[in-house]
Design an enzyme around this catalytic site. Sequence first.
Site, PDB file in Angstrom:
ATOM      1  N   ALA A 143      36.657 -25.827  29.491  1.00 34.43           N
ATOM      2  CA  ALA A 143      37.150 -26.440  28.251  1.00 34.43           C
ATOM      3  C   ALA A 143      37.815 -27.794  28.529  1.00 34.43           C
ATOM      4  CB  ALA A 143      38.142 -25.496  27.586  1.00 34.43           C
ATOM      5  N   LYS A 194      30.916 -13.557  37.068  1.00 38.39           N
ATOM      6  CA  LYS A 194      31.373 -14.744  37.810  1.00 38.39           C
ATOM      7  C   LYS A 194      32.900 -14.791  37.879  1.00 38.39           C
ATOM      8  CE  LYS A 194      32.866 -17.537  34.353  1.00 38.39           C
ATOM      9  NZ  LYS A 194      32.153 -17.802  33.128  1.00 38.39           N
TER      10      LYS A 194
END
Lengths: 331, 331
Positions: A143, A194
Amino acid sequence: MNKQPKIAVIGGGSWATAIVKMLTENLNTIGWYMRSAQAIEHIKKNNHNPKYLRSAEIDATKLDLSKDINRTVAKYDILIFAVPSAFLVSELEKLNKPLKDKIIFSAIKGIVPETGLIVGEHFNREYDIPFENIGVITGPCHAEEVAMERLSYLTIASRDEQKAKLIGKALKSWYIKTKISDDIIGTEYAAMLKNIYAVAAGIAHGLGYGDNFQSVLMSNAIREMKRFIKKVHKMKRNINNSAYLGDLLVTGYSVFSRNRQFGNMIGKGYTVKSAQMEMSMIAEGYYATKSAFKIKQENGAKTPIIEAVYNVLYADKDAKKEFKKLTNKLD
Amino acid sequence: MNKQPKIAVIGGGSWATAIVKMLTENLNTIGWYMRSAQAIEHIKKNNHNPKYLRSAEIDATKLDLSKDINRTVAKYDILIFAVPSAFLVSELEKLNKPLKDKIIFSAIKGIVPETGLIVGEHFNREYDIPFENIGVITGPCHAEEVAMERLSYLTIASRDEQKAKLIGKALKSWYIKTKISDDIIGTEYAAMLKNIYAVAAGIAHGLGYGDNFQSVLMSNAIREMKRFIKKVHKMKRNINNSAYLGDLLVTGYSVFSRNRQFGNMIGKGYTVKSAQMEMSMIAEGYYATKSAFKIKQENGAKTPIIEAVYNVLYADKDAKKEFKKLTNKLD
């Protein structure tokens, strides 16, 4: 512009804020639900979210902000969920409007702790939403770099290609490229797994392992991820595509990663509790580890890294010893 | 200990020094040729190489140092070459002893500029050494972390499994794990190509691209590497093994990487000449780019990253424009 899709974002955190920013590049109105009335007022006045991703400038004139999830859900056709997975159930419990006819995209990179399901499966099983109306928005994408308008690539997955394309079009801009995929299950598991590997990378770093080992760990992690996802949902996929390998790398290698930070503290000797207290945000990888371990026990995938992280986080095993054992299983 | 193999290292740089250090963990005598008489005297007195990898402590009592390459070559059966690829030919020109009956292992991560061949092929074609007597030592492994005795994994490749095992045994220790492979061509091309991708990563960084893009670049790079190597030498290989993907990652992501530093300077606007003058060591990726581009033109592999780097380094193209074009070819 022709009739625009009616899209709302559910969640007030960093990733939700980044997605809203992307949408403002293309849409005139974006619904945005968040819990904090204070944050809403701040955004309206100052064009940025006060607590999360402050650096992202957002054109507030395009926002239809609300602290009432039912208002937002009722008003919009497509809902992008971007709350931390640990809060999803409690948010959904507030709903008194039906979700059945909505199109749901998940930007949640994790597992729903209460059900142990990835988000798409959760909506499918608990809310009877057909998979054709479900999609996933996945990285590799921090982000923080969206806020800086640095070039990033997103993968939008859905069984319904048209819906994936529609969301892809709504998100893309001069700094966002989008790609569509039909592997909704695989991309979502990758996004969840992940985080576990990023925790592992952090633990290794905290224990004093260096870059050489880190690269071996990541090279083993992508092979492990491939085996895991194949057991869960077998289909032809290139595990080295950005949505899988790229997402693993951006999380495993980046200083922005909360999962890596969390792991690093564990490696340095913090307890799980003290590490969580020290961090203001929740590390998705913590919950993901528990669920992935359970799934792996059921399907028998060979996943030594997940096992090591599980043993450290949930079975009270010594991180140093556990990772020493792990080094003998990697190659 | 039983009869030990007679191994010598050719070269006085960082990687040569790291390999010598590894060998001292297992052998009583290691031949070591380097050009500098001064460095030799320093090592004998101080147990470390004065200019390269200073931090590596080496037991000088085990070293048979010489500045005469012919003396070293004549005396040892197995020669590990670890000079920069750009100096290999000039070193070999000094030889008046035959190489024909020697076992040659290459720890050179690059291409021979004069012939455009990877090192194994160079020895095979120019010195008639059969591939059965040729091997490759490959990472992921930064010399700097060997000096620190941080756990690292090496892959030793040879068509003759026994020879690979023998070298693996000579190199392994509590901080070095070794694995053998029969993919001598593939591992050597991977070791060369990864330097080009590290240059690309550096250029991107220098141009201001962030971590999100970097992960997409690496995810595309490993797919590109797979296509390239498959065209050169088709065999069953898992490109995500440490010798390929791990080696790419350690070079592409690490601050130690000279290739990445070189690319970074190019991205920031240095000319190739000024970047090379600024750096005291040669970036292997510079030469690798030219050779790989030529090979790719012959075999038709789809390699947009190599192409972009080539255009910037050799065709005087603007890095910013070239990488902008590249971003549209990645996914």
